[in-house]
Scaffold this motif. Structure first.
Motif, PDB file in Angstrom:
ATOM      1  N   ASN A 171      64.602  16.774 -24.649  1.00 35.41           N
ATOM      2  CA  ASN A 171      63.492  15.819 -24.565  1.00 35.41           C
ATOM      3  C   ASN A 171      63.926  14.590 -23.759  1.00 35.41           C
ATOM      4  O   ASN A 171      64.848  13.882 -24.163  1.00 35.41           O
ATOM      5  CB  ASN A 171      63.072  15.409 -25.988  1.00 35.41           C
ATOM      6  CG  ASN A 171      61.995  14.343 -26.006  1.00 35.41           C
ATOM      7  OD1 ASN A 171      61.371  14.051 -25.001  1.00 35.41           O
ATOM      8  ND2 ASN A 171      61.783  13.763 -27.182  1.00 35.41           N
ATOM      9  N   PRO A 172      63.278  14.310 -22.621  1.00 36.25           N
ATOM     10  CA  PRO A 172      63.682  13.152 -21.828  1.00 36.25           C
ATOM     11  C   PRO A 172      63.172  11.826 -22.372  1.00 36.25           C
ATOM     12  O   PRO A 172      63.516  10.765 -21.845  1.00 36.25           O
ATOM     13  CB  PRO A 172      63.064  13.449 -20.455  1.00 36.25           C
ATOM     14  CG  PRO A 172      61.839  14.247 -20.774  1.00 36.25           C
ATOM     15  CD  PRO A 172      62.202  15.082 -21.976  1.00 36.25           C
ATOM     16  N   LEU A 173      62.363  11.878 -23.439  1.00 42.03           N
ATOM     17  CA  LEU A 173      61.737  10.661 -23.965  1.00 42.03           C
ATOM     18  C   LEU A 173      61.923  10.529 -25.479  1.00 42.03           C
ATOM     19  O   LEU A 173      60.961  10.343 -26.223  1.00 42.03           O
ATOM     20  CB  LEU A 173      60.243  10.654 -23.623  1.00 42.03           C
ATOM     21  CG  LEU A 173      59.915  10.538 -22.136  1.00 42.03           C
ATOM     22  CD1 LEU A 173      58.489  10.969 -21.856  1.00 42.03           C
ATOM     23  CD2 LEU A 173      60.143   9.103 -21.661  1.00 42.03           C
ATOM     24  N   PRO A 174      63.162  10.632 -25.975  1.00 42.14           N
ATOM     25  CA  PRO A 174      63.366  10.508 -27.423  1.00 42.14           C
ATOM     26  C   PRO A 174      62.880   9.164 -27.952  1.00 42.14           C
ATOM     27  O   PRO A 174      62.772   8.197 -27.196  1.00 42.14           O
ATOM     28  CB  PRO A 174      64.884  10.670 -27.578  1.00 42.14           C
ATOM     29  CG  PRO A 174      65.451  10.287 -26.254  1.00 42.14           C
ATOM     30  CD  PRO A 174      64.445  10.743 -25.253  1.00 42.14           C
ATOM     31  N   VAL A 175      62.621   9.111 -29.208  1.00 41.98           N
ATOM     32  CA  VAL A 175      62.035   7.976 -29.939  1.00 41.98           C
ATOM     33  C   VAL A 175      60.545   7.889 -29.634  1.00 41.98           C
ATOM     34  O   VAL A 175      59.716   7.981 -30.540  1.00 41.98           O
ATOM     35  CB  VAL A 175      62.723   6.626 -29.649  1.00 41.98           C
ATOM     36  CG1 VAL A 175      62.116   5.538 -30.548  1.00 41.98           C
ATOM     37  CG2 VAL A 175      64.226   6.711 -29.858  1.00 41.98           C
ATOM     38  N   VAL A 176      60.186   7.717 -28.372  1.00 42.26           N
ATOM     39  CA  VAL A 176      58.779   7.585 -28.005  1.00 42.26           C
ATOM     40  C   VAL A 176      58.045   8.907 -28.213  1.00 42.26           C
ATOM     41  O   VAL A 176      56.925   8.937 -28.738  1.00 42.26           O
ATOM     42  CB  VAL A 176      58.642   7.104 -26.542  1.00 42.26           C
ATOM     43  CG1 VAL A 176      57.175   7.076 -26.114  1.00 42.26           C
ATOM     44  CG2 VAL A 176      59.265   5.719 -26.388  1.00 42.26           C
ATOM     45  N   VAL A 177      58.652   9.998 -27.790  1.00 39.92           N
ATOM     46  CA  VAL A 177      58.149  11.339 -28.116  1.00 39.92           C
ATOM     47  C   VAL A 177      59.049  11.847 -29.238  1.00 39.92           C
ATOM     48  O   VAL A 177      60.195  12.210 -29.008  1.00 39.92           O
ATOM     49  CB  VAL A 177      58.202  12.270 -26.888  1.00 39.92           C
ATOM     50  CG1 VAL A 177      57.745  13.677 -27.265  1.00 39.92           C
ATOM     51  CG2 VAL A 177      57.317  11.721 -25.763  1.00 39.92           C
ATOM     52  N   PRO A 178      58.548  11.828 -30.482  1.00 38.18           N
ATOM     53  CA  PRO A 178      59.408  11.866 -31.678  1.00 38.18           C
ATOM     54  C   PRO A 178      60.017  13.211 -32.052  1.00 38.18           C
ATOM     55  O   PRO A 178      59.706  13.796 -33.095  1.00 38.18           O
ATOM     56  CB  PRO A 178      58.472  11.362 -32.773  1.00 38.18           C
ATOM     57  CG  PRO A 178      57.127  11.833 -32.339  1.00 38.18           C
ATOM     58  CD  PRO A 178      57.124  11.707 -30.846  1.00 38.18           C
ATOM     59  N   CYS A 179      60.952  13.694 -31.244  1.00 34.65           N
ATOM     60  CA  CYS A 179      61.648  14.937 -31.593  1.00 34.65           C
ATOM     61  C   CYS A 179      62.566  14.747 -32.800  1.00 34.65           C
ATOM     62  O   CYS A 179      63.003  15.733 -33.415  1.00 34.65           O
ATOM     63  CB  CYS A 179      62.448  15.446 -30.395  1.00 34.65           C
ATOM     64  SG  CYS A 179      63.668  14.291 -29.744  1.00 34.65           S
ATOM     65  N   HIS A 180      62.829  13.485 -33.179  1.00 34.50           N
ATOM     66  CA  HIS A 180      63.671  13.256 -34.360  1.00 34.50           C
ATOM     67  C   HIS A 180      62.981  13.694 -35.646  1.00 34.50           C
ATOM     68  O   HIS A 180      63.635  13.830 -36.682  1.00 34.50           O
ATOM     69  CB  HIS A 180      64.058  11.768 -34.451  1.00 34.50           C
ATOM     70  CG  HIS A 180      62.885  10.842 -34.574  1.00 34.50           C
ATOM     71  ND1 HIS A 180      62.201  10.355 -33.483  1.00 34.50           N
ATOM     72  CD2 HIS A 180      62.278  10.302 -35.667  1.00 34.50           C
ATOM     73  CE1 HIS A 180      61.225   9.555 -33.885  1.00 34.50           C
ATOM     74  NE2 HIS A 180      61.245   9.513 -35.219  1.00 34.50           N
ATOM     75  N   ARG A 181      61.688  13.947 -35.595  1.00 33.18           N
ATOM     76  CA  ARG A 181      60.953  14.378 -36.783  1.00 33.18           C
ATOM     77  C   ARG A 181      61.001  15.889 -37.003  1.00 33.18           C
ATOM     78  O   ARG A 181      60.401  16.387 -37.952  1.00 33.18           O
ATOM     79  CB  ARG A 181      59.490  13.915 -36.680  1.00 33.18           C
ATOM     80  CG  ARG A 181      59.338  12.402 -36.688  1.00 33.18           C
ATOM     81  CD  ARG A 181      57.909  11.961 -36.488  1.00 33.18           C
ATOM     82  NE  ARG A 181      57.841  10.521 -36.234  1.00 33.18           N
ATOM     83  CZ  ARG A 181      56.802   9.904 -35.670  1.00 33.18           C
ATOM     84  NH1 ARG A 181      55.739  10.604 -35.320  1.00 33.18           N
ATOM     85  NH2 ARG A 181      56.840   8.596 -35.466  1.00 33.18           N
TER      86      ARG A 181
END
Length: 209
Positions: A171-181
């Motif tokens: 994911n090139p946009l972690p935090v903003v695009v929430p792959c941490h979930r």
């Protein structure tokens, strides 16, 4: 014959004689003018800046279309910028003001005042199945999690849990695009581009809200 040598301190002092004092404010003004000129002449394709956050210094980069990259220190910011130069354009400039809206929303997120991001995104660094996965990540509610398997079913390929993991890892946009979930089926956090500490910190932040 005189074999005496100048002491290091004397030599350093001699080297400093005559050097002009650096006016940091003037340098900032000059840089701002260069950024404005580059933008006006259409030769600034990627603007970037770094911000300090509870999960480390994040590199933010944006094109005219929107935010294109959020990178953690462990990804090596210099390497990320080199990759952007290769994949998007070599016309990259440190232009903090262009990223002010993103920086403001991230600050609101980390201080518990924001649950979703409203900034425009440029998803060109992902394609195909990986991009489909990224498109569904914002649907996972703030403070909640989904498993790789359940997300695979949502995307329409129930057997693609491992591919979902790869999409999240790239994911090139972690935090903003929430792959941490996205977590493992046993409830453990699983891997994360920012490292396990960063993933746990984000999940803890959201769970506390």
């Amino acid at each position: 014959m005189n074999t005496d040598h100048p002491t290091p301190s004397t030599t350093d002092a001699d080297l400093l004689v005559g050097l002009p004092l650096v006016d940091e404010e003037a340098s900032r003004r000059l840089h701002a003018r260069l950024v404005a000129r580059a933008a006006a002449e259409g030769i600034l394709d990627v603007a970037y800046r770094t911000i300090d956050t509870p999960v480390g210094a994040l590199l933010l980069a944006a094109t005219e279309q929107g935010l294109v990259t959020v990178a953690y220190p462990r990804q090596d910011h210099d390497r990320v910028l080199a990759s952007l130069a290769e994949r998007i354009s070599p016309r990259i400039l440190n232009a903090p003001a262009r990223l002010d809206p993103v920086a403001r929303e991230l600050d609101e997120y980390f201080t518990g005042r924001r649950r979703a991001f409203d900034v425009a995104l440029d998803l060109r660094l992902s394609s195909g199945f990986r991009r489909d996965v990224l498109a569904h990540l914002p649907e996972i509610p703030y403070g909640s999690t989904a498993t790789y398997g359940s997300l695979a079913r949502v995307v329409g390929n129930p057997k693609a849990a491992r591919a979902v993991g790869t999409a999240c890892a790239t994911n090139p946009l972690p935090v903003v695009v929430p792959c941490h979930r996205v977590v493992r089926s046993d409830g453990t956090a699983g891997g994360y581009v920012g490292g396990p500490e960063a993933k746990n910190a984000l999940l803890t932040l959201e769970a506390a809200a």
